[in-house]
Write a protein that holds these residues in place. Structure first.
Motif, PDB file in Angstrom:
ATOM      1  N   ALA A 137       0.830  -1.209   0.000  1.00  0.00           N
ATOM      2  CA  ALA A 137       0.000   0.000   0.000  1.00  0.00           C
ATOM      3  C   ALA A 137       0.862   1.255   0.000  1.00  0.00           C
ATOM      4  O   ALA A 137       1.920   1.310   0.641  1.00  0.00           O
ATOM      5  N   ASN A 138       0.386   2.271  -0.713  1.00  0.00           N
ATOM      6  CA  ASN A 138       1.134   3.517  -0.849  1.00  0.00           C
ATOM      7  C   ASN A 138       0.179   4.694  -0.705  1.00  0.00           C
ATOM      8  O   ASN A 138      -0.844   4.758  -1.392  1.00  0.00           O
ATOM      9  N   ASN A 139       0.489   5.616   0.193  1.00  0.00           N
ATOM     10  CA  ASN A 139      -0.340   6.805   0.418  1.00  0.00           C
ATOM     11  C   ASN A 139      -0.112   7.832  -0.686  1.00  0.00           C
ATOM     12  O   ASN A 139       1.047   8.200  -0.959  1.00  0.00           O
ATOM     13  N   LEU A 140      -1.193   8.314  -1.272  1.00  0.00           N
ATOM     14  CA  LEU A 140      -1.096   9.353  -2.299  1.00  0.00           C
ATOM     15  C   LEU A 140      -1.994  10.524  -1.919  1.00  0.00           C
ATOM     16  O   LEU A 140      -3.076  10.328  -1.364  1.00  0.00           O
ATOM     17  N   PRO A 141      -1.552  11.760  -2.214  1.00  0.00           N
ATOM     18  CA  PRO A 141      -2.374  12.940  -1.893  1.00  0.00           C
ATOM     19  C   PRO A 141      -3.466  13.161  -2.931  1.00  0.00           C
ATOM     20  O   PRO A 141      -3.197  13.247  -4.132  1.00  0.00           O
ATOM     21  N   VAL A 142      -4.711  13.248  -2.472  1.00  0.00           N
ATOM     22  CA  VAL A 142      -5.850  13.494  -3.362  1.00  0.00           C
ATOM     23  C   VAL A 142      -6.376  14.895  -3.073  1.00  0.00           C
ATOM     24  O   VAL A 142      -6.846  15.179  -1.966  1.00  0.00           O
ATOM     25  N   ARG A 143      -6.283  15.773  -4.046  1.00  0.00           N
ATOM     26  CA  ARG A 143      -6.718  17.168  -3.901  1.00  0.00           C
ATOM     27  C   ARG A 143      -8.191  17.285  -4.312  1.00  0.00           C
ATOM     28  O   ARG A 143      -8.579  16.822  -5.391  1.00  0.00           O
ATOM     29  N   ILE A 144      -8.982  17.924  -3.454  1.00  0.00           N
ATOM     30  CA  ILE A 144     -10.414  18.078  -3.740  1.00  0.00           C
ATOM     31  C   ILE A 144     -10.782  19.551  -3.592  1.00  0.00           C
ATOM     32  O   ILE A 144     -10.772  20.092  -2.482  1.00  0.00           O
ATOM     33  N   PRO A 145     -11.112  20.240  -4.686  1.00  0.00           N
ATOM     34  CA  PRO A 145     -11.548  21.642  -4.594  1.00  0.00           C
ATOM     35  C   PRO A 145     -12.988  21.713  -4.111  1.00  0.00           C
ATOM     36  O   PRO A 145     -13.867  21.064  -4.681  1.00  0.00           O
ATOM     37  N   VAL A 146     -13.225  22.471  -3.070  1.00  0.00           N
ATOM     38  CA  VAL A 146     -14.578  22.572  -2.514  1.00  0.00           C
ATOM     39  C   VAL A 146     -15.183  23.951  -2.714  1.00  0.00           C
ATOM     40  O   VAL A 146     -16.281  24.217  -2.215  1.00  0.00           O
ATOM     41  N   ALA A 147     -14.502  24.826  -3.441  1.00  0.00           N
ATOM     42  CA  ALA A 147     -15.046  26.151  -3.724  1.00  0.00           C
ATOM     43  C   ALA A 147     -15.645  26.227  -5.120  1.00  0.00           C
ATOM     44  O   ALA A 147     -16.037  27.302  -5.571  1.00  0.00           O
ATOM     45  N   GLU A 148     -15.701  25.100  -5.808  1.00  0.00           N
ATOM     46  CA  GLU A 148     -16.250  25.080  -7.151  1.00  0.00           C
ATOM     47  C   GLU A 148     -17.774  25.225  -7.111  1.00  0.00           C
ATOM     48  O   GLU A 148     -18.435  24.766  -6.178  1.00  0.00           O
ATOM     49  N   ASP A 149     -18.317  25.838  -8.158  1.00  0.00           N
ATOM     50  CA  ASP A 149     -19.765  26.041  -8.248  1.00  0.00           C
ATOM     51  C   ASP A 149     -20.379  24.861  -8.995  1.00  0.00           C
ATOM     52  O   ASP A 149     -20.832  24.987 -10.138  1.00  0.00           O
ATOM     53  N   LEU A 150     -20.378  23.673  -8.348  1.00  0.00           N
ATOM     54  CA  LEU A 150     -20.920  22.480  -8.978  1.00  0.00           C
ATOM     55  C   LEU A 150     -21.565  21.602  -7.922  1.00  0.00           C
ATOM     56  O   LEU A 150     -21.249  21.707  -6.736  1.00  0.00           O
ATOM     57  N   PRO A 151     -22.477  20.719  -8.295  1.00  0.00           N
ATOM     58  CA  PRO A 151     -23.153  19.855  -7.323  1.00  0.00           C
ATOM     59  C   PRO A 151     -22.204  18.792  -6.757  1.00  0.00           C
ATOM     60  O   PRO A 151     -21.134  18.519  -7.313  1.00  0.00           O
ATOM     61  N   LEU A 152     -22.648  18.153  -5.681  1.00  0.00           N
ATOM     62  CA  LEU A 152     -21.820  17.166  -5.005  1.00  0.00           C
ATOM     63  C   LEU A 152     -21.590  15.942  -5.888  1.00  0.00           C
ATOM     64  O   LEU A 152     -20.485  15.374  -5.886  1.00  0.00           O
ATOM     65  N   VAL A 153     -22.578  15.520  -6.646  1.00  0.00           N
ATOM     66  CA  VAL A 153     -22.417  14.357  -7.522  1.00  0.00           C
ATOM     67  C   VAL A 153     -21.361  14.632  -8.582  1.00  0.00           C
ATOM     68  O   VAL A 153     -20.544  13.750  -8.908  1.00  0.00           O
ATOM     69  N   GLU A 154     -21.330  15.827  -9.125  1.00  0.00           N
ATOM     70  CA  GLU A 154     -20.322  16.171 -10.131  1.00  0.00           C
ATOM     71  C   GLU A 154     -18.939  16.242  -9.504  1.00  0.00           C
ATOM     72  O   GLU A 154     -17.939  15.858 -10.124  1.00  0.00           O
ATOM     73  N   LEU A 155     -18.844  16.757  -8.258  1.00  0.00           N
ATOM     74  CA  LEU A 155     -17.559  16.769  -7.578  1.00  0.00           C
ATOM     75  C   LEU A 155     -17.054  15.342  -7.369  1.00  0.00           C
ATOM     76  O   LEU A 155     -15.860  15.061  -7.536  1.00  0.00           O
ATOM     77  N   ALA A 156     -17.951  14.434  -7.015  1.00  0.00           N
ATOM     78  CA  ALA A 156     -17.568  13.040  -6.824  1.00  0.00           C
ATOM     79  C   ALA A 156     -17.025  12.430  -8.115  1.00  0.00           C
ATOM     80  O   ALA A 156     -16.057  11.659  -8.090  1.00  0.00           O
ATOM     81  N   GLU A 157     -17.631  12.774  -9.235  1.00  0.00           N
ATOM     82  CA  GLU A 157     -17.138  12.265 -10.520  1.00  0.00           C
ATOM     83  C   GLU A 157     -15.751  12.825 -10.822  1.00  0.00           C
ATOM     84  O   GLU A 157     -14.872  12.108 -11.339  1.00  0.00           O
ATOM     85  N   ARG A 158     -15.527  14.082 -10.482  1.00  0.00           N
ATOM     86  CA  ARG A 158     -14.204  14.672 -10.679  1.00  0.00           C
ATOM     87  C   ARG A 158     -13.172  13.980  -9.787  1.00  0.00           C
ATOM     88  O   ARG A 158     -12.042  13.715 -10.213  1.00  0.00           O
ATOM     89  N   VAL A 159     -13.552  13.669  -8.550  1.00  0.00           N
ATOM     90  CA  VAL A 159     -12.645  12.960  -7.639  1.00  0.00           C
ATOM     91  C   VAL A 159     -12.346  11.563  -8.173  1.00  0.00           C
ATOM     92  O   VAL A 159     -11.206  11.087  -8.107  1.00  0.00           O
ATOM     93  N   ARG A 160     -13.359  10.885  -8.708  1.00  0.00           N
ATOM     94  CA  ARG A 160     -13.131   9.546  -9.261  1.00  0.00           C
ATOM     95  C   ARG A 160     -12.129   9.580 -10.409  1.00  0.00           C
ATOM     96  O   ARG A 160     -11.227   8.736 -10.487  1.00  0.00           O
ATOM     97  N   ARG A 161     -12.263  10.562 -11.291  1.00  0.00           N
ATOM     98  CA  ARG A 161     -11.315  10.672 -12.406  1.00  0.00           C
ATOM     99  C   ARG A 161      -9.910  10.976 -11.902  1.00  0.00           C
ATOM    100  O   ARG A 161      -8.922  10.466 -12.450  1.00  0.00           O
ATOM    101  N   GLN A 162      -9.825  11.786 -10.854  1.00  0.00           N
ATOM    102  CA  GLN A 162      -8.506  12.096 -10.312  1.00  0.00           C
ATOM    103  C   GLN A 162      -7.857  10.860  -9.683  1.00  0.00           C
ATOM    104  O   GLN A 162      -6.656  10.636  -9.826  1.00  0.00           O
ATOM    105  N   ILE A 163      -8.655  10.051  -8.985  1.00  0.00           N
ATOM    106  CA  ILE A 163      -8.128   8.818  -8.397  1.00  0.00           C
ATOM    107  C   ILE A 163      -7.629   7.877  -9.497  1.00  0.00           C
ATOM    108  O   ILE A 163      -6.565   7.254  -9.369  1.00  0.00           O
ATOM    109  N   ASP A 164      -8.377   7.767 -10.596  1.00  0.00           N
ATOM    110  CA  ASP A 164      -7.934   6.934 -11.713  1.00  0.00           C
ATOM    111  C   ASP A 164      -6.627   7.462 -12.302  1.00  0.00           C
ATOM    112  O   ASP A 164      -5.745   6.679 -12.692  1.00  0.00           O
ATOM    113  N   ARG A 165      -6.502   8.768 -12.348  1.00  0.00           N
ATOM    114  CA  ARG A 165      -5.267   9.366 -12.874  1.00  0.00           C
ATOM    115  C   ARG A 165      -4.086   9.095 -11.941  1.00  0.00           C
ATOM    116  O   ARG A 165      -2.986   8.775 -12.394  1.00  0.00           O
ATOM    117  N   LEU A 166      -4.316   9.191 -10.639  1.00  0.00           N
ATOM    118  CA  LEU A 166      -3.245   8.909  -9.689  1.00  0.00           C
ATOM    119  C   LEU A 166      -2.848   7.436  -9.711  1.00  0.00           C
ATOM    120  O   LEU A 166      -1.678   7.109  -9.458  1.00  0.00           O
TER     121      LEU A 166
END
Length: 584
Positions: A303-332
């Motif tokens: 196991a390896n710890n990686l930093p996941v950045r989540i912007p919370v000042a964006e003007d978007l719904p929570l479901v869309e933020l979750a999709e952005r986080v999922r894509r970022q995790i796939d990229r990491l």
């Protein structure tokens, strides 16, 4: 402990070096313990279960690793040839059935077992126990140091143990009672963690390493992590709070097109962003880092710890933020091989915190399960204490044979104390999960994390009786403030007109009302600190906020109080008591 010259020793993997370095900063700590607790309710053959456990443990060489430093102070690892007493079972029998409350005694014992450090320098780095609660309740408890196994590996060990037990109970290769111990000592061929350590540098080549470094240099640019203020205690205490995410809520998350873990992680980010008043939240997320079936079969630490950045000042719904986080995790995941220590070297220095990236970790554990044992009900719990440098560990557990999710919060009690409890953000996250699905188009800034009852208490019941507002007192004060600072708005967004038809009050000029000041004053005063320290050669001046008096509308005042309550760390309104103004 030094390594003898004749012992064959290897260098540590990058993931092991990270753990070794962190352990050196806080030796004798339980922060890298990993515990798997299997509760078995039903008729269980304890002797057979112990024999299956012994068999599984002796199949894997990770439990025979010993660590130390060579003559030059470089950490090394060696593998002992065999246990000192190969005939002794590698576990202990514990009987807690004689007490007045055996179930409570087992819970206390497991908590104490998790808090018992494992000796990294001398070993062994693994403990196992078969705990008897009563005639129809048995507990299998495995504890290991993170430097030899991760949670996936420890669960794989219980999977092997219980699968072996089930096959023997069902009549397949069941030994006689006198043969159980002998049979358990017979090992089958298993993937070797020792071989994996030898191949670490060859599998992860220099070109791949440099490519990952370049990726993280770009990925970490501009990061300004928001960290909790710590008390400075050498060894703060720890606590635990758990809550479920029900099967119905998980189904709704999937129906909305989101993945459960990114959606849950996004809700935590929104909550922590409001606590810190930050535009971005960074989590440390352990990645499985096992890309092949061969690696998945090895009992060891990957196991390896990686930093996941989540912007919370964006003007978007929570479901869309979750999709952005999922894509970022796939990229990491494409760059998960680079050890965290190497990632940290690519991060920009951030003041007194150096290259600190996060103090909250979040892990998602979804494990395969063996077939059920006839007549036995199983409950699995995986526990890992919060690391010494972290404030909060969020562990999300999912099992194939259990509906819903279980969320365990392991926290440092110098952060989550009587003013900010772990139960508070847990409740807010639960509300965000539901509201994000109920109002899928609502942007993050407007998504409430208070229940209706909490809103009623915070905004209305704790504010006292309504009183007439003396409007005549606010106008002279606002004009004086406007004359002093003519280019700064005193009040923003208040659509309030005066009684005689003059221009709106938000045209007054003066220092803007900042919700962070209330949070800062309250948070600092509860800890006996000065919220606005001044240099020693200058007198302290408390901030003057003329716009605080420019809220005559009850509706706007209620909205502002609710917003202020969200800005405070503990989720409640606390009125700042400023010192009396001195005569000049």
């Amino acid at each position: 402990m030094g390594i003898a010259a004749e012992s064959r020793a290897l260098g540590l993997t990058g993931y092991q070096r990270d753990i070794w370095a962190a352990e050196a900063r806080a030796p004798g700590n339980c922060q890298f313990n990993v515990l798997v607790h299997e509760q078995l309710a039903g008729a269980v053959d304890r002797e057979l279960l112990g024999a299956c456990l012994a068999r599984a443990v002796r199949e894997h060489d990770a439990f025979r690793l010993r660590f130390g430093e060579d003559g030059e102070g470089v950490p090394r690892v060696r593998r002992i040839a065999e246990e000192p007493d190969a005939g002794a079972p590698p576990f202990e029998h514990i009987d807690l059935s004689g007490g007045p409350d055996p179930a409570r005694a087992v819970r206390i014992w497991c908590e104490q077992e998790l808090g018992r450090p494992l000796d990294l320098g001398g070993g062994p780095l693994f403990r196992a126990a078969v705990v008897t609660e009563g005639p129809e309740a048995v507990h299998l408890v495995l504890t290991s140091h993170h430097i030899v196994t991760d949670a996936w590996a420890l669960n794989a060990l219980t999977l092997r143990t219980l699968s072996d037990y089930r096959s023997r109970v069902s009549g397949k290769d069941v030994p006689a009672v006198g043969e159980k111990a002998a049979k358990s000592a017979v090992r089958t061929d298993s993937a070797s963690y020792w071989d994996s350590i030898q191949e670490f540098d060859s599998v992860f080549g220099d070109a791949d390493r440099e490519n990952d470094r370049a990726f993280y240099r770009d990925y970490l640019a501009g990061m300004e992590p928001a960290l909790f203020t710590r008390s400075g205690a050498a060894r703060p205490g720890r606590g635990r709070h758990s809550f479920p995410v029900g099967e119905e809520l998980v189904r709704r998350i999937l129906d909305a097109g989101a993945s459960p873990f990114p959606y849950l992680l996004s809700a935590f980010a929104v909550c922590l962003g409001r606590i810190h008043q930050a535009d971005e939240v960074v989590f440390g997320v352990p990645f499985l880092n096992r890309r092949t079936e061969g690696e998945r079969s090895i009992v060891g630490q990957f196991a390896n710890n990686l930093p996941v950045r989540i912007p919370v000042a964006e003007d978007l719904p929570l479901v869309e933020l979750a999709e952005r986080v999922r894509r970022q995790i796939d990229r990491l995941r494409e760059h998960e091989r680079l050890p965290f220590g190497d990632i940290l070297r690519e991060a920009p220095v951030q003041g007194a915190d150096g290259r600190r990236l996060f103090d909250v970790t979040a892990s998602y554990l979804r494990f395969p399960r063996p077939s059920g044992i006839p007549g036995v009900n199983r409950t699995t719990t995986i526990m890992a204490p919060v690391h010494a440098a972290d404030a909060l560990s969020v562990m999300v557990q999912a099992f194939d044979d259990e509906p819903g999710l279980r969320v365990d919060l392991d926290y440092a009690d110098d952060v989550f104390d009587g003013h900010l409890t772990a139960a508070a953000p847990a409740g807010h996250v639960g509300e965000l999960l539901r509201r994000g699905l109920d109002s899928r188009e609502l942007p993050l800034a407007e998504l409430p994390m208070l229940t209706d009852d909490e809103y009623e208490v915070v905004v209305r019941r704790r504010q006292g009786a309504s009183a007439p507002y003396p409007r005549e007192k606010s106008r002279p004060r606002a004009r004086r403030a406007a004359a002093q600072r003519p280019r700064v708005n005193a009040c923003r967004g208040l659509d309030v007109s005066s009684a005689d038809g003059d221009s709106r009050l938000d045209t007054a000029r003066g220092p803007p009302w900042d919700l962070r000041d209330s949070a800062r004053i309250s948070y600092a005063r509860t800890r006996g600190r000065d919220p606005f320290p001044a240099p020693p050669d200058r007198p302290r001046r408390w901030p003057v906020r003329p716009s605080a008096c420019l809220m005559p509308s009850p509706t706007r005042s209620q909205d502002r109080r609710e917003a202020r309550s969200r800005a405070l760390p503990h989720g409640r309104v606390r009125r700042a008591r400023l010192p009396p103004r001195r005569a000049r």
